[in-house]
Design an enzyme around this catalytic site. Sequence first.
Site, PDB file in Angstrom:
ATOM      1  N   ARG A 167      -5.772  10.990   4.277  1.00  0.00           N
ATOM      2  CA  ARG A 167      -4.503  11.484   4.813  1.00  0.00           C
ATOM      3  C   ARG A 167      -3.340  11.441   3.797  1.00  0.00           C
ATOM      4  O   ARG A 167      -2.575  12.392   3.667  1.00  0.00           O
ATOM      5  CB  ARG A 167      -4.183  10.654   6.056  1.00  0.00           C
ATOM      6  CG  ARG A 167      -2.799  10.773   6.582  1.00  0.00           C
ATOM      7  CD  ARG A 167      -2.624  11.962   7.506  1.00  0.00           C
ATOM      8  NE  ARG A 167      -1.229  12.317   7.599  1.00  0.00           N
ATOM      9  CZ  ARG A 167      -0.742  13.382   8.194  1.00  0.00           C
ATOM     10  NH1 ARG A 167      -1.557  14.222   8.774  1.00  0.00           N
ATOM     11  NH2 ARG A 167       0.525  13.625   8.219  1.00  0.00           N
ATOM     12  N   ASP A 204       3.704  20.009  10.170  1.00  0.00           N
ATOM     13  CA  ASP A 204       4.656  21.111  10.355  1.00  0.00           C
ATOM     14  C   ASP A 204       5.981  20.891   9.606  1.00  0.00           C
ATOM     15  O   ASP A 204       6.557  21.831   9.065  1.00  0.00           O
ATOM     16  CB  ASP A 204       4.931  21.311  11.851  1.00  0.00           C
ATOM     17  CG  ASP A 204       5.355  20.019  12.541  1.00  0.00           C
ATOM     18  OD1 ASP A 204       4.574  19.059  12.489  1.00  0.00           O
ATOM     19  OD2 ASP A 204       6.463  19.960  13.095  1.00  0.00           O
ATOM     20  N   CYS A 220      -6.349  11.627  12.969  1.00  0.00           N
ATOM     21  CA  CYS A 220      -6.985  10.324  12.911  1.00  0.00           C
ATOM     22  C   CYS A 220      -6.772   9.621  14.228  1.00  0.00           C
ATOM     23  O   CYS A 220      -6.108  10.157  15.117  1.00  0.00           O
ATOM     24  CB  CYS A 220      -6.489   9.504  11.728  1.00  0.00           C
ATOM     25  SG  CYS A 220      -4.825   8.935  11.928  1.00  0.00           S
ATOM     26  N   ARG A 230      -1.208  13.583  13.689  1.00  0.00           N
ATOM     27  CA  ARG A 230      -0.703  13.635  12.317  1.00  0.00           C
ATOM     28  C   ARG A 230      -0.471  15.074  11.827  1.00  0.00           C
ATOM     29  O   ARG A 230      -1.045  15.520  10.814  1.00  0.00           O
ATOM     30  CB  ARG A 230      -1.637  12.893  11.337  1.00  0.00           C
ATOM     31  CG  ARG A 230      -2.217  11.574  11.825  1.00  0.00           C
ATOM     32  CD  ARG A 230      -1.235  10.430  11.900  1.00  0.00           C
ATOM     33  NE  ARG A 230      -0.677   9.945  10.675  1.00  0.00           N
ATOM     34  CZ  ARG A 230      -1.166   8.973   9.929  1.00  0.00           C
ATOM     35  NH1 ARG A 230      -2.279   8.401  10.277  1.00  0.00           N
ATOM     36  NH2 ARG A 230      -0.539   8.570   8.852  1.00  0.00           N
ATOM     37  N   PRO A 231       0.386  15.842  12.496  1.00  0.00           N
ATOM     38  CA  PRO A 231       0.661  17.218  12.052  1.00  0.00           C
ATOM     39  C   PRO A 231       1.438  17.255  10.736  1.00  0.00           C
ATOM     40  O   PRO A 231       1.982  16.229  10.306  1.00  0.00           O
ATOM     41  CB  PRO A 231       1.529  17.782  13.180  1.00  0.00           C
ATOM     42  CG  PRO A 231       2.106  16.600  13.868  1.00  0.00           C
ATOM     43  CD  PRO A 231       1.186  15.435  13.636  1.00  0.00           C
ATOM     44  N   ARG A 243      -9.112  -0.712   3.742  1.00  0.00           N
ATOM     45  CA  ARG A 243      -8.207   0.328   3.241  1.00  0.00           C
ATOM     46  C   ARG A 243      -6.859  -0.270   2.871  1.00  0.00           C
ATOM     47  O   ARG A 243      -6.158   0.269   2.018  1.00  0.00           O
ATOM     48  CB  ARG A 243      -7.951   1.371   4.344  1.00  0.00           C
ATOM     49  CG  ARG A 243      -9.004   2.405   4.513  1.00  0.00           C
ATOM     50  CD  ARG A 243      -8.580   3.387   5.584  1.00  0.00           C
ATOM     51  NE  ARG A 243      -7.187   3.764   5.370  1.00  0.00           N
ATOM     52  CZ  ARG A 243      -6.297   3.958   6.334  1.00  0.00           C
ATOM     53  NH1 ARG A 243      -6.633   3.837   7.589  1.00  0.00           N
ATOM     54  NH2 ARG A 243      -5.058   4.273   6.040  1.00  0.00           N
ATOM     55  N   ASP A 255       3.445  -0.100  12.365  1.00  0.00           N
ATOM     56  CA  ASP A 255       2.275  -0.705  11.714  1.00  0.00           C
ATOM     57  C   ASP A 255       2.102  -2.192  12.040  1.00  0.00           C
ATOM     58  O   ASP A 255       1.082  -2.782  11.709  1.00  0.00           O
ATOM     59  CB  ASP A 255       2.359  -0.526  10.187  1.00  0.00           C
ATOM     60  CG  ASP A 255       2.267   0.935   9.793  1.00  0.00           C
ATOM     61  OD1 ASP A 255       1.764   1.742  10.589  1.00  0.00           O
ATOM     62  OD2 ASP A 255       2.712   1.266   8.669  1.00  0.00           O
ATOM     63  N   LYS A 302       0.836  -1.213   0.000  1.00  0.00           N
ATOM     64  CA  LYS A 302       0.000   0.000   0.000  1.00  0.00           C
ATOM     65  C   LYS A 302       0.866   1.257   0.000  1.00  0.00           C
ATOM     66  O   LYS A 302       0.639   2.190  -0.767  1.00  0.00           O
ATOM     67  CB  LYS A 302      -0.901  -0.016   1.249  1.00  0.00           C
ATOM     68  CG  LYS A 302      -1.505   1.315   1.623  1.00  0.00           C
ATOM     69  CD  LYS A 302      -2.473   1.196   2.786  1.00  0.00           C
ATOM     70  CE  LYS A 302      -1.865   1.380   4.154  1.00  0.00           C
ATOM     71  NZ  LYS A 302      -1.527   2.777   4.507  1.00  0.00           N
ATOM     72  N   ASN A 303       1.842   1.274   0.894  1.00  0.00           N
ATOM     73  CA  ASN A 303       2.603   2.509   1.083  1.00  0.00           C
ATOM     74  C   ASN A 303       3.680   2.740   0.027  1.00  0.00           C
ATOM     75  O   ASN A 303       4.400   3.729   0.086  1.00  0.00           O
ATOM     76  CB  ASN A 303       3.195   2.571   2.502  1.00  0.00           C
ATOM     77  CG  ASN A 303       2.095   2.806   3.536  1.00  0.00           C
ATOM     78  OD1 ASN A 303       0.964   3.163   3.180  1.00  0.00           O
ATOM     79  ND2 ASN A 303       2.401   2.587   4.793  1.00  0.00           N
TER      80      ASN A 303
HETATM   81  N1  EPU Z   1       5.143  14.133  12.383  1.00  0.00           N
HETATM   82  C1  EPU Z   1       5.182  15.435  12.842  1.00  0.00           C
HETATM   83  N2  EPU Z   1       5.150  16.450  11.920  1.00  0.00           N
HETATM   84  C2  EPU Z   1       5.088  16.204  10.587  1.00  0.00           C
HETATM   85  C3  EPU Z   1       5.059  14.873  10.117  1.00  0.00           C
HETATM   86  C4  EPU Z   1       5.083  13.843  11.049  1.00  0.00           C
HETATM   87  O1  EPU Z   1       5.234  15.692  14.041  1.00  0.00           O
HETATM   88  O2  EPU Z   1       5.080  17.190   9.812  1.00  0.00           O
HETATM   89  C5  EPU Z   1       5.212  13.039  13.371  1.00  0.00           C
HETATM   90  C6  EPU Z   1       3.977  12.137  13.375  1.00  0.00           C
HETATM   91  O3  EPU Z   1       2.932  12.697  14.150  1.00  0.00           O
HETATM   92  C7  EPU Z   1       4.533  10.868  13.957  1.00  0.00           C
HETATM   93  C8  EPU Z   1       5.958  10.821  13.412  1.00  0.00           C
HETATM   94  O4  EPU Z   1       6.254  12.163  12.999  1.00  0.00           O
HETATM   95  O5  EPU Z   1       4.556  10.960  15.351  1.00  0.00           O
HETATM   96  C9  EPU Z   1       6.192   9.898  12.260  1.00  0.00           C
HETATM   97  O6  EPU Z   1       5.148  10.032  11.313  1.00  0.00           O
HETATM   98  P1  EPU Z   1       5.350   9.857   9.754  1.00  0.00           P
HETATM   99  O7  EPU Z   1       5.284  11.216   9.129  1.00  0.00           O
HETATM  100  O8  EPU Z   1       6.544   9.024   9.487  1.00  0.00           O
HETATM  101  O9  EPU Z   1       4.038   9.051   9.391  1.00  0.00           O
HETATM  102  P2  EPU Z   1       3.276   9.152   8.027  1.00  0.00           P
HETATM  103  O10 EPU Z   1       4.255   9.430   6.955  1.00  0.00           O
HETATM  104  O11 EPU Z   1       2.090  10.031   8.167  1.00  0.00           O
HETATM  105  C10 EPU Z   1       3.546   6.688   7.216  1.00  0.00           C
HETATM  106  C11 EPU Z   1       2.647   5.563   6.848  1.00  0.00           C
HETATM  107  C12 EPU Z   1       1.995   5.019   8.114  1.00  0.00           C
HETATM  108  C13 EPU Z   1       3.090   4.574   9.064  1.00  0.00           C
HETATM  109  C14 EPU Z   1       4.060   5.717   9.335  1.00  0.00           C
HETATM  110  C15 EPU Z   1       5.241   5.326  10.186  1.00  0.00           C
HETATM  111  C16 EPU Z   1       1.890   6.163   4.656  1.00  0.00           C
HETATM  112  C17 EPU Z   1       0.765   6.607   3.791  1.00  0.00           C
HETATM  113  N3  EPU Z   1       1.617   6.040   5.934  1.00  0.00           N
HETATM  114  O12 EPU Z   1       2.737   7.670   7.833  1.00  0.00           O
HETATM  115  O13 EPU Z   1       1.213   3.931   7.723  1.00  0.00           O
HETATM  116  O14 EPU Z   1       2.516   4.158  10.279  1.00  0.00           O
HETATM  117  O15 EPU Z   1       4.568   6.229   8.092  1.00  0.00           O
HETATM  118  O16 EPU Z   1       5.945   4.286   9.588  1.00  0.00           O
HETATM  119  O17 EPU Z   1       2.988   5.872   4.170  1.00  0.00           O
HETATM  120  C18 EPU Z   1      -0.530   2.384   7.970  1.00  0.00           C
HETATM  121  O18 EPU Z   1      -0.153   1.866   6.909  1.00  0.00           O
HETATM  122  O19 EPU Z   1      -1.373   1.855   8.732  1.00  0.00           O
HETATM  123  C19 EPU Z   1       0.034   3.671   8.362  1.00  0.00           C
HETATM  124  C20 EPU Z   1      -0.532   4.452   9.284  1.00  0.00           C
END
Ligand code: EPU
Length: 422
Positions: A96, A128, A120, A125-126, A401, A308, A25-26
């Site tokens: 998202r 910034d 979510c 999920r910020p 999903r 995950d 998926k990712n």
């Molecule tokens: N974070 C911030 N600021 C930002 C971005 C992230 O504080 O601007 C924080 C998040 O809140 C979190 C941490 O950084 O605490 C890491 O989050 P990350 O950005 O890596 O997560 P993501 O990219 O939103 C992806 C996967 C997730 C997976 C995470 C961690 C996708 C579409 N989603 O999310 O997958 O859990 O990386 O490996 O690639 C899932 O498949 O069930 C899923 C949630």
Amino acid sequence: MTNMSKYVIQGGKTLKGTISVSGAKNMATKLMVACLLSDQVMTLKNVPEIEDVNRLLEVLSDLGVKINKLHDNTYQLDPKHFNPKNLNMELVSKFRASILLLGPLLAQYQEIKFPHPGGCTIGKRPIDMFIEGFKKMGVTVSIDDKYYIFRSNGLQGAKIVFPQITVTGTETLLLAAVKAKGITHLINVAQEPEVIALAEYLNKNGAKIRGVGTSVLEIEGVNNLQNSEVEIIPDRIEAGSFLALACASNSNLKITNCNPDHLQVPLTLLEQMGVKMKIGLNEIEILASKDLQALNIKTHEYPGFPTDMQAPFTVLMTQAFGQSLIHETIFEGRLFYTDFLNRMGANIIMCDPQRVLLTGPTKLKGKKLESPDLRAGIAMVIAGLIAEGTTEIENIYQIERGYEGLIDKLKAVGANIIKKND
Ligand code: EPU
């Protein structure tokens, strides 16, 4: 996005046979967004038929991308008539992963209006780090209560340091930097296999990204990129979910079409628990193993233990002997589902929102449940399959999903699970 269908599971059976892993998926969703960087046709193979892919296809189709499904799991995307003005704000705000669109959009257009991405159940999920990165590249950002407005005179290469590792943050800024003017350094990037696969695809099609597979990427912007054919790698999280299921249900199960190299930490933990297995080039055979020993789990960015896989492995720990401290370090809201495991008979104490202490083994009993998110949802399915009696799971949109053909795959190895449409 919900649907009224539910899964009904009669648990307590051991499973047997072969279960195959679908495309990741990712990775699929990221490649589909990357297609917007070129005006050529992209052919995607091994795309999982899941709701997140369907949602993104809707978003892309609204944007003018012509989508041609050649056959199951193979799609052609033609972005020639892509028009950013047609961004479906409502859909994007609910989904998202659409945040990734900002990469190709800002790489190619000077003004973009984009809705706030929602939070979510797994955490806030910020975004910034995305915003700070784009500002460094010369984008000004204004915010009202509904939208962000991004403006630039074309992106400039910059040095961007991520204070914390972010998967989609890395990918989005990479998608922007490949067409920015000059050189961009991305420092402290995510190194998940899906991120590497995206960078490799971009390089194969004309991008100049150095340091792929390390924590620092150097990207020299180019004017034009091509598209080509690409095969989606196996979904390591789906594979890990089936590993947890096989071990928790004391089953002989062969997991095929997976890449064991992407599962090294979870496989090592299973070995330490006492799981017997045979690891091949692209398959893992789990042999029914008794007296599994509990151990601690701490989630970590790749190659550490994936967040995950935390929920499925927590279900597994309910069947192991001893105490297990589960420490979720990535998302602050990703352990609340343990409440449902307690309702089914587990012995789990929440120490704080990111740590639980679990004592096993405990027998689980079937219950009526509602899936809060994708991975807690698959954990409910695994718990239902090992529990005595009937488990009903609602809000299965959340599970669909990310898991392709789940019911058929599970039935084929002997599970008693059906989907009921109310
Ligand atoms: N974070 C911030 N600021 C930002 C971005 C992230 O504080 O601007 C924080 C998040 O809140 C979190 C941490 O950084 O605490 C890491 O989050 P990350 O950005 O890596 O997560 P993501 O990219 O939103 C992806 C996967 C997730 C997976 C995470 C961690 C996708 C579409 N989603 O999310 O997958 O859990 O990386 O490996 O690639 C899932 O498949 O069930 C899923 C949630």
